[in-house]
Design a protein around this motif. Structure first.
Motif, PDB file in Angstrom:
ATOM      1  N   PRO A  38     -15.863 -10.059  -8.610  1.00  0.00           N
ATOM      2  CA  PRO A  38     -16.643 -10.858  -9.566  1.00  0.00           C
ATOM      3  C   PRO A  38     -17.247 -12.135  -8.965  1.00  0.00           C
ATOM      4  N   GLY A  39     -16.613 -12.683  -7.950  1.00  0.00           N
ATOM      5  CA  GLY A  39     -17.118 -13.926  -7.361  1.00  0.00           C
ATOM      6  C   GLY A  39     -18.150 -13.738  -6.276  1.00  0.00           C
ATOM      7  N   GLN A  40     -18.409 -12.500  -5.892  1.00  0.00           N
ATOM      8  CA  GLN A  40     -19.315 -12.263  -4.770  1.00  0.00           C
ATOM      9  C   GLN A  40     -20.729 -12.777  -5.021  1.00  0.00           C
ATOM     10  N   ARG A  41     -21.239 -12.594  -6.222  1.00  0.00           N
ATOM     11  CA  ARG A  41     -22.601 -13.062  -6.520  1.00  0.00           C
ATOM     12  C   ARG A  41     -22.699 -14.580  -6.363  1.00  0.00           C
ATOM     13  N   GLN A  42     -21.724 -15.296  -6.906  1.00  0.00           N
ATOM     14  CA  GLN A  42     -21.702 -16.759  -6.791  1.00  0.00           C
ATOM     15  C   GLN A  42     -21.558 -17.167  -5.328  1.00  0.00           C
ATOM     16  N   HIS A  43     -20.703 -16.490  -4.601  1.00  0.00           N
ATOM     17  CA  HIS A  43     -20.496 -16.736  -3.170  1.00  0.00           C
ATOM     18  C   HIS A  43     -21.819 -16.593  -2.417  1.00  0.00           C
ATOM     19  N   ASP A  44     -22.516 -15.509  -2.677  1.00  0.00           N
ATOM     20  CA  ASP A  44     -23.791 -15.246  -2.012  1.00  0.00           C
ATOM     21  C   ASP A  44     -24.863 -16.260  -2.408  1.00  0.00           C
ATOM     22  N   GLN A  45     -24.889 -16.657  -3.682  1.00  0.00           N
ATOM     23  CA  GLN A  45     -25.864 -17.660  -4.137  1.00  0.00           C
ATOM     24  C   GLN A  45     -25.612 -19.001  -3.452  1.00  0.00           C
ATOM     25  N   ALA A  46     -24.365 -19.388  -3.338  1.00  0.00           N
ATOM     26  CA  ALA A  46     -24.037 -20.655  -2.675  1.00  0.00           C
ATOM     27  C   ALA A  46     -24.485 -20.621  -1.218  1.00  0.00           C
ATOM     28  N   LYS A  47     -24.207 -19.514  -0.544  1.00  0.00           N
ATOM     29  CA  LYS A  47     -24.606 -19.396   0.854  1.00  0.00           C
ATOM     30  C   LYS A  47     -26.124 -19.386   1.005  1.00  0.00           C
ATOM     31  N   ALA A  48     -26.843 -18.859   0.016  1.00  0.00           N
ATOM     32  CA  ALA A  48     -28.309 -18.869   0.062  1.00  0.00           C
ATOM     33  C   ALA A  48     -28.836 -20.301  -0.013  1.00  0.00           C
ATOM     34  N   VAL A  49     -28.209 -21.135  -0.826  1.00  0.00           N
ATOM     35  CA  VAL A  49     -28.598 -22.548  -0.900  1.00  0.00           C
ATOM     36  C   VAL A  49     -28.372 -23.191   0.466  1.00  0.00           C
ATOM     37  N   CYS A  50     -27.227 -22.927   1.061  1.00  0.00           N
ATOM     38  CA  CYS A  50     -26.924 -23.485   2.384  1.00  0.00           C
ATOM     39  C   CYS A  50     -27.921 -22.998   3.436  1.00  0.00           C
ATOM     40  N   GLY A  51     -28.380 -21.767   3.281  1.00  0.00           N
ATOM     41  CA  GLY A  51     -29.317 -21.194   4.238  1.00  0.00           C
ATOM     42  C   GLY A  51     -30.637 -21.927   4.322  1.00  0.00           C
ATOM     43  N   ARG A  52     -31.004 -22.635   3.264  1.00  0.00           N
ATOM     44  CA  ARG A  52     -32.266 -23.394   3.289  1.00  0.00           C
ATOM     45  C   ARG A  52     -32.029 -24.904   3.407  1.00  0.00           C
ATOM     46  N   CYS A  53     -30.796 -25.284   3.708  1.00  0.00           N
ATOM     47  CA  CYS A  53     -30.433 -26.705   3.738  1.00  0.00           C
ATOM     48  C   CYS A  53     -30.725 -27.352   5.091  1.00  0.00           C
ATOM     49  N   PRO A  54     -31.397 -28.509   5.087  1.00  0.00           N
ATOM     50  CA  PRO A  54     -31.718 -29.187   6.338  1.00  0.00           C
ATOM     51  C   PRO A  54     -30.513 -29.870   6.992  1.00  0.00           C
ATOM     52  N   VAL A  55     -29.415 -30.014   6.286  1.00  0.00           N
ATOM     53  CA  VAL A  55     -28.244 -30.701   6.845  1.00  0.00           C
ATOM     54  C   VAL A  55     -27.030 -29.774   6.934  1.00  0.00           C
ATOM     55  N   ARG A  56     -27.296 -28.504   7.036  1.00  0.00           N
ATOM     56  CA  ARG A  56     -26.219 -27.509   7.086  1.00  0.00           C
ATOM     57  C   ARG A  56     -25.224 -27.783   8.210  1.00  0.00           C
ATOM     58  N   ALA A  57     -25.694 -28.108   9.394  1.00  0.00           N
ATOM     59  CA  ALA A  57     -24.800 -28.365  10.530  1.00  0.00           C
ATOM     60  C   ALA A  57     -23.908 -29.578  10.269  1.00  0.00           C
ATOM     61  N   ALA A  58     -24.474 -30.636   9.695  1.00  0.00           N
ATOM     62  CA  ALA A  58     -23.678 -31.830   9.388  1.00  0.00           C
ATOM     63  C   ALA A  58     -22.624 -31.526   8.333  1.00  0.00           C
ATOM     64  N   CYS A  59     -22.979 -30.708   7.370  1.00  0.00           N
ATOM     65  CA  CYS A  59     -22.053 -30.312   6.313  1.00  0.00           C
ATOM     66  C   CYS A  59     -20.898 -29.500   6.898  1.00  0.00           C
ATOM     67  N   LEU A  60     -21.207 -28.551   7.758  1.00  0.00           N
ATOM     68  CA  LEU A  60     -20.175 -27.748   8.397  1.00  0.00           C
ATOM     69  C   LEU A  60     -19.278 -28.624   9.267  1.00  0.00           C
ATOM     70  N   ASP A  61     -19.867 -29.517  10.016  1.00  0.00           N
ATOM     71  CA  ASP A  61     -19.080 -30.431  10.855  1.00  0.00           C
ATOM     72  C   ASP A  61     -18.127 -31.252   9.991  1.00  0.00           C
ATOM     73  N   TYR A  62     -18.614 -31.757   8.864  1.00  0.00           N
ATOM     74  CA  TYR A  62     -17.779 -32.521   7.935  1.00  0.00           C
ATOM     75  C   TYR A  62     -16.618 -31.668   7.430  1.00  0.00           C
ATOM     76  N   ALA A  63     -16.914 -30.427   7.043  1.00  0.00           N
ATOM     77  CA  ALA A  63     -15.868 -29.532   6.526  1.00  0.00           C
ATOM     78  C   ALA A  63     -14.804 -29.262   7.577  1.00  0.00           C
ATOM     79  N   LEU A  64     -15.216 -29.075   8.814  1.00  0.00           N
ATOM     80  CA  LEU A  64     -14.250 -28.825   9.882  1.00  0.00           C
ATOM     81  C   LEU A  64     -13.425 -30.071  10.196  1.00  0.00           C
ATOM     82  N   ARG A  65     -14.090 -31.225  10.257  1.00  0.00           N
ATOM     83  CA  ARG A  65     -13.369 -32.471  10.567  1.00  0.00           C
ATOM     84  C   ARG A  65     -12.399 -32.885   9.475  1.00  0.00           C
ATOM     85  N   THR A  66     -12.731 -32.567   8.228  1.00  0.00           N
ATOM     86  CA  THR A  66     -11.887 -33.000   7.104  1.00  0.00           C
ATOM     87  C   THR A  66     -11.024 -31.864   6.564  1.00  0.00           C
ATOM     88  N   HIS A  67     -11.012 -30.737   7.282  1.00  0.00           N
ATOM     89  CA  HIS A  67     -10.131 -29.612   6.955  1.00  0.00           C
ATOM     90  C   HIS A  67     -10.319 -29.110   5.527  1.00  0.00           C
TER      91      HIS A  67
END
Length: 112
Positions: A38-67
């Motif tokens: 049931p969550g797959q559609r929402q999961h895919d929609q969220a990733k689609a937003v990230c796919g067009r995001c200009p700060v995706r790398a910074a966001c990922l770096d933040y997620a990794l640094r802050t666990h």
């Protein structure tokens, strides 16, 4: 007693948020109940937003640094981030980590 917050420490870490594609989205979109079923559609929609995001790398770096253990960050789900930092996924079946860029210096670094 008056407590002061050191905004100079907090704000630079997330200053990229002002340009994030998710800023105009419902925050709950980025915390699907699962990546399958049931969550797959929402999961895919969220990733689609990230796919067009200009700060995706910074966001990922933040997620990794802050666990960040929950949610979609920088186009990755929790299992993908665990793989990126060399930890085993929580519930088997993680997708390959090659589907997203790992910031320089993070390839072999353990969060733990």
């Amino acid at each position: 007693m008056i407590m002061a917050f050191q905004t100079s420490v907090v704000l630079p870490a997330v200053s990229w948020l002002r340009r994030a594609a998710c800023r105009s989205e419902d925050p709950e979109l980025f915390f699907p109940i699962s990546a399958t079923g049931p969550g797959q559609r929402q999961h895919d929609q969220a990733k689609a937003v990230c796919g067009r995001c200009p700060v995706r790398a910074a966001c990922l770096d933040y997620a990794l640094r802050t666990h960040q253990e929950h949610g979609i960050w920088g186009g990755t789900d929790p299992d993908e981030r665990r793989v990126a930092v060399g930890r085993r996924p929580a519930r088997g079946g993680a997708r390959p980590a090659a589907s997203f860029p790992v910031p320089a210096g993070r390839e072999h670094r353990h969060a733990g």
